[in-house]
Design a protein around this motif. Structure first.
Motif, PDB file in Angstrom:
ATOM      1  N   LEU A  26       6.507   8.265   1.007  1.00 53.60           N
ATOM      2  CA  LEU A  26       6.618   7.229   2.035  1.00 53.60           C
ATOM      3  C   LEU A  26       6.450   7.837   3.422  1.00 53.60           C
ATOM      4  CD1 LEU A  26       9.584   5.038   0.708  1.00 53.60           C
ATOM      5  CD2 LEU A  26       7.141   4.518   0.615  1.00 53.60           C
ATOM      6  N   ARG A  27       7.046   9.012   3.626  1.00 53.14           N
ATOM      7  CA  ARG A  27       6.910   9.688   4.924  1.00 53.14           C
ATOM      8  C   ARG A  27       5.442  10.014   5.195  1.00 53.14           C
ATOM      9  NH1 ARG A  27       6.668  14.666   7.495  1.00 53.14           N
ATOM     10  NH2 ARG A  27       8.087  14.920   9.281  1.00 53.14           N
ATOM     11  N   ASN A  28       4.752  10.527   4.196  1.00 51.16           N
ATOM     12  CA  ASN A  28       3.338  10.857   4.378  1.00 51.16           C
ATOM     13  C   ASN A  28       2.518   9.617   4.703  1.00 51.16           C
ATOM     14  OD1 ASN A  28       3.960  13.509   3.786  1.00 51.16           O
ATOM     15  ND2 ASN A  28       3.274  13.393   1.656  1.00 51.16           N
ATOM     16  N   TYR A  29       2.818   8.524   3.994  1.00 47.60           N
ATOM     17  CA  TYR A  29       2.084   7.279   4.255  1.00 47.60           C
ATOM     18  C   TYR A  29       2.385   6.773   5.670  1.00 47.60           C
ATOM     19  CZ  TYR A  29       0.355   2.532   3.895  1.00 47.60           C
ATOM     20  OH  TYR A  29      -0.326   1.359   4.134  1.00 47.60           O
TER      21      TYR A  29
ATOM     22  N   GLU B 223       0.826  -1.204   0.000  1.00 40.95           N
ATOM     23  CA  GLU B 223       0.000   0.000   0.000  1.00 40.95           C
ATOM     24  C   GLU B 223       0.863   1.258   0.000  1.00 40.95           C
ATOM     25  OE1 GLU B 223      -3.224   0.335  -0.490  1.00 40.95           O
ATOM     26  OE2 GLU B 223      -3.244  -1.827  -0.804  1.00 40.95           O
ATOM     27  N   ALA B 224       2.002   1.208   0.674  1.00 41.67           N
ATOM     28  CA  ALA B 224       2.919   2.347   0.653  1.00 41.67           C
ATOM     29  C   ALA B 224       3.451   2.586  -0.757  1.00 41.67           C
ATOM     30  CB  ALA B 224       4.069   2.114   1.628  1.00 41.67           C
ATOM     31  N   LEU B 225       3.794   1.512  -1.458  1.00 39.44           N
ATOM     32  CA  LEU B 225       4.249   1.647  -2.841  1.00 39.44           C
ATOM     33  C   LEU B 225       3.126   2.165  -3.734  1.00 39.44           C
ATOM     34  CD1 LEU B 225       6.397  -1.608  -3.122  1.00 39.44           C
ATOM     35  CD2 LEU B 225       7.239   0.748  -3.027  1.00 39.44           C
ATOM     36  N   ASN B 226       1.915   1.696  -3.485  1.00 40.26           N
ATOM     37  CA  ASN B 226       0.769   2.228  -4.233  1.00 40.26           C
ATOM     38  C   ASN B 226       0.633   3.733  -4.032  1.00 40.26           C
ATOM     39  OD1 ASN B 226      -0.287   0.031  -5.615  1.00 40.26           O
ATOM     40  ND2 ASN B 226      -1.526  -0.651  -3.884  1.00 40.26           N
ATOM     41  N   ALA B 227       0.880   4.175  -2.798  1.00 36.26           N
ATOM     42  CA  ALA B 227       0.767   5.603  -2.495  1.00 36.26           C
ATOM     43  C   ALA B 227       1.827   6.428  -3.218  1.00 36.26           C
ATOM     44  CB  ALA B 227       0.875   5.820  -0.989  1.00 36.26           C
ATOM     45  N   ALA B 228       2.891   5.769  -3.685  1.00 37.17           N
ATOM     46  CA  ALA B 228       3.967   6.457  -4.406  1.00 37.17           C
ATOM     47  C   ALA B 228       4.008   6.049  -5.876  1.00 37.17           C
ATOM     48  CB  ALA B 228       5.308   6.155  -3.740  1.00 37.17           C
ATOM     49  N   HIS B 229       2.915   5.496  -6.382  1.00 37.48           N
ATOM     50  CA  HIS B 229       2.938   4.896  -7.721  1.00 37.48           C
ATOM     51  C   HIS B 229       3.305   5.902  -8.807  1.00 37.48           C
ATOM     52  CE1 HIS B 229      -0.826   6.704  -9.345  1.00 37.48           C
ATOM     53  NE2 HIS B 229      -1.143   6.782  -8.063  1.00 37.48           N
ATOM     54  N   ASP B 230       2.959   7.181  -8.599  1.00 40.94           N
ATOM     55  CA  ASP B 230       3.186   8.170  -9.649  1.00 40.94           C
ATOM     56  C   ASP B 230       4.657   8.515  -9.838  1.00 40.94           C
ATOM     57  OD1 ASP B 230       2.911   9.293  -7.039  1.00 40.94           O
ATOM     58  OD2 ASP B 230       2.884  11.298  -7.925  1.00 40.94           O
ATOM     59  N   VAL B 231       5.505   8.157  -8.878  1.00 35.14           N
ATOM     60  CA  VAL B 231       6.940   8.443  -9.029  1.00 35.14           C
ATOM     61  C   VAL B 231       7.758   7.166  -9.220  1.00 35.14           C
ATOM     62  CG1 VAL B 231       6.762  10.564  -7.692  1.00 35.14           C
ATOM     63  CG2 VAL B 231       7.362   8.434  -6.532  1.00 35.14           C
ATOM     64  N   LEU B 232       7.082   6.012  -9.266  1.00 39.83           N
ATOM     65  CA  LEU B 232       7.766   4.730  -9.405  1.00 39.83           C
ATOM     66  C   LEU B 232       7.702   4.213 -10.837  1.00 39.83           C
ATOM     67  CD1 LEU B 232       6.547   2.869  -6.183  1.00 39.83           C
ATOM     68  CD2 LEU B 232       8.833   3.782  -6.625  1.00 39.83           C
ATOM     69  N   GLY B 233       8.618   3.265 -11.119  1.00 46.26           N
ATOM     70  CA  GLY B 233       8.523   2.490 -12.344  1.00 46.26           C
ATOM     71  C   GLY B 233       7.751   1.220 -12.034  1.00 46.26           C
ATOM     72  N   LYS B 234       8.433   0.081 -12.078  1.00 44.81           N
ATOM     73  CA  LYS B 234       7.805  -1.189 -11.703  1.00 44.81           C
ATOM     74  C   LYS B 234       7.845  -1.348 -10.185  1.00 44.81           C
ATOM     75  CE  LYS B 234       8.840  -4.902 -13.934  1.00 44.81           C
ATOM     76  NZ  LYS B 234       9.611  -6.008 -14.554  1.00 44.81           N
TER      77      LYS B 234
END
Length: 667
Positions: free
Chosen positions: A448-451, A413-424
């Motif tokens: 990640l800090r916000n999440y 879920e944390a990665l989902n929250a950062a999806h717009d700046v991630l690749g895979k």
């Protein structure tokens, strides 16, 4: 920041339930201590407890009645074997994927199939079947593609296989995506009811069911079941699958078989790992800490074919050669992990990364090997107590990393929250992998800090020790150890019991090995016992009197067998503990007093104040008391008067810093 003098932890002690425990004592002949353990596992009814004590008494539904596509999958394989249509397995490069691949190769070859396999490159291609592999299978004349431990999210590759006219069977155990691939059959325990005894199967468990059902269809199950069960046992424990349901039931048999394994590869692997054939049965730790890492190291650093050959050959010489390669690669893996961990800690402290303020740790440096940084992330979680994201640079300048977590933080879920700046990216609650452009690193940290601030309180940033019951050292007899050992296998989902004892005297202590402690303990029962504390060298010397949390273990030394403790927690003995499963801990905060930075928090529903400086010196005092316990680094604890300088003003500053913080409850 230096390590504290004692582990910084949260202790959660299960509430005693004497009436329920006494019922199990009377009906099943358990000791009160073990009865409490059984209750803590959510088992209170007599029928459930009986099955827990003897899993063979549970009546299981036939697998074909549970997995909707199992019958059709067996039909595809039997037809391919009969018609001599080539079958191709696409595996994975972790222990689960490699043992799954080896299991199906052995099983299908024994049944007369023409079968080959492929595993994607960890470094160049990443996880799961891909279009290159599908195309090469088709060009080689393959008629049936069988994925193991992957495939449930492979929409495009499976669609390509269908378009090329290949029969596709997916066997996997990972979470279901919103859209399933258009395969001819899918076997995944996530598709069955979550309370089913089959729901905890790993990829190798699904492969085991498919191979065994196919063998039964052809009347050859008796010939290969033992060897398949051994590979199931190896892969299930190495993959940290939950040891519940059919996993626990089948592993009880598999662990007894392994010391006398008929598979040359398993015998060779045990030989290089120093596991004696004289052992009556293996324990999950033998696989989790000795066999599994030697397999996983190959997938992290080298060619998985080494492991596949080791586990499928019947030639002892070739098996030993491959096992020795596994051993050498694992030593390389250990060295890399040690170097990267030390490098990461130095970087964290040099740059003063604000991991406690951010409630998440993000550490990045070029040159770290992608294959082992996940292991290092786990060690950093253990050390700092916060979710950890660790990454290294790719050749193209992008970043690729791994994440590990704590119970209250969902990595996926944390990665989902950062999806717009991630690749895979991908993963689950406890772990994940990701990639991103280097220019997006600051934005990634902020998301990640916000999440983390949305789901973590400061009190969460300490490792949680879940404790089953209080015991005296006199309770910890050989009989008690064997009573617990008889309920094997203990592991993920069925954790080995943890007990605690208050006011224990540390009679002797010394450093051993690389960074471990060996101690002799005594308590008011006048019993003495030895204990090992792995990687606790930084806490030497321990205070003279502590509360301890521990597991029981059996020590074999020069032909003598004795019961000893494995310490998992320690704290100063005058800490008051709320034994409710709902721990009340007031938040941790930071403050500065006379130019020195401190961390402080209230414990035990606000009845105790703890504070520490950055050198690991700590002070603990109870509400309404004029004397507290001062613990300086590398020195015994001492009692001091907190009403006198310089402690009075320091305590007042800590209380002032905490007054603006609300009470936090965690479970």
């Amino acid at each position: 920041m230096k390590r504290p003098h004692l582990p910084q932890q949260r202790w959660q002690i299960a509430p005693a339930q004497p009436a329920k425990a006494q019922y199990l004592v009377e009906e099943l002949g358990l000791s009160p201590l073990l009865a409490q353990v059984v209750i803590n596992r959510g088992i209170e009814a007599l029928a459930e407890a009986t099955i827990y004590l003897d899993p063979e008494q549970q009546r299981l539904k036939p697998p074909r009645d549970v997995f909707t596509d199992l019958t059709v999958s067996v039909g595809f394989l039997v037809e391919a074997i009969t018609d001599q249509t080539p079958i191709a397995i696409c595996g994975d490069y972790d222990a689960d994927g490699m043992t799954s691949t080896a299991l199906l190769l052995r099983g299908l070859k024994h049944l007369g199939a023409i079968v080959d396999y492929a595993i994607p490159s960890r470094m160049q291609e990443g996880y799961g079947i891909n279009e290159r592999i599908v195309t090469e299978f088709a060009e080689a004349g393959v008629g049936v593609i069988l994925t193991v431990d992957n495939g449930i999210s492979a929409i495009a590759p499976i669609k390509l296989a269908v378009e090329l006219g290949l029969t596709t069977i997916i066997t996997d155990h990972h979470d279901l995506p919103p859209e399933l691939p258009p395969a001819d059959a899918i076997l995944n325990p996530k598709l069955i009811p979550p309370l089913s005894p089959y729901a905890g199967l790993a990829g190798v468990g699904v492969a085991y069911l498919l191979a065994l059902e196919t063998a039964q269809q052809l009347g050859k199950a008796q010939e290969i079941q033992a060897s398949l069960l051994e590979l199931f046992t190896l892969g299930t424990i190495a993959d940290l699958a939950p040891l519940v349901g059919v996993n626990r039931r089948w592993l009880r048999t598999g662990l007894r078989q392994l010391p006398q394994s008929q598979l040359a590869g398993i015998q060779a692997l045990m030989q290089v790992a120093g596991i004696s054939e004289e052992q009556k049965q293996l324990q999950p730790d033998d696989i989790g800490f000795r066999l599994g890492p030697r397999i996983n190291a190959v997938g992290r650093l080298a060619d998985p074919q080494i492991v596949i050959e080791m586990l499928t050959t019947d030639e002892p010489g070739l098996a030993l050669e491959r096992a020795m390669q596994c051993e050498a690669i694992n030593k390389q893996r250990q060295q890399l992990c040690t170097e990267i961990e030390a490098d990461a800690i130095a970087l964290i402290e040099k740059e003063n990364l604000p991991w406690r303020e951010d409630r998440v740790l993000v550490v990045v440096k070029s040159g770290w090997h992608h294959g082992v940084i996940g292991i290092v992330a786990s060690r950093l979680v253990e050390r700092y107590g916060v979710p950890t994201f660790i990454a290294s640079a790719e050749e193209d300048g992008s970043l690729r990393g791994s994440a590990r977590s704590i119970p209250e933080f969902d990595v996926f879920e944390a990665l989902n929250a950062a999806h717009d700046v991630l690749g895979k990216y991908g993963g689950h609650r406890a772990a994940g992998g990701f990639s991103l452009p280097a220019d997006n690193l600051d934005a990634f940290r902020q998301r990640l800090r916000n999440y983390a601030w949305g789901c973590l309180d400061p009190s969460h940033l300490y490792p949680l020790v879940k404790i089953d019951a209080q015991a005296t050292l006199a309770d910890l007899t050989e009989e008690r150890y064997h009573e617990i050992a008889d309920l094997h296998p203990w592991g993920i989902g069925n954790e080995l019991p943890i007990f605690w004892s208050p006011n224990v005297q540390v009679l002797e202590q010394r450093r051993i090995g690389k960074n471990h402690l060996k101690v002799t303990l005594a308590d008011d029962s006048q019993a003495e016992i030895t204990a090992i504390a792995w990687r606790w060298g930084d806490y030497y010397p321990l205070p003279n009197q502590v509360d301890i949390a521990y597991k029981l273990r059996e020590n074999h030394w020069r032909g003598k067998v004795s019961v000893e403790l494995e310490l998992v927690g320690a704290r100063l003995s005058n800490v008051l503990v709320n034994q409710s499963p709902q721990l009340t801990i007031l938040p941790t905060t930071q403050f500065t007093h006379q130019g020195v930075a401190y961390t402080c928090r209230l414990e035990s529903a606000g009845r105790a104040l703890w504070l520490e400086d950055r050198q690991g010196n700590s002070l603990l005092l109870q509400r309404g008391q004029a004397r507290g316990t001062l613990q300086r680094r590398q020195q015994p604890a001492e009692t001091i008067d907190v009403t006198r300088p310089p402690f009075f003003n320091l305590v007042r500053a800590a209380v002032t810093a905490l007054q603006t913080q609300p009470t936090v409850k965690t479970s």
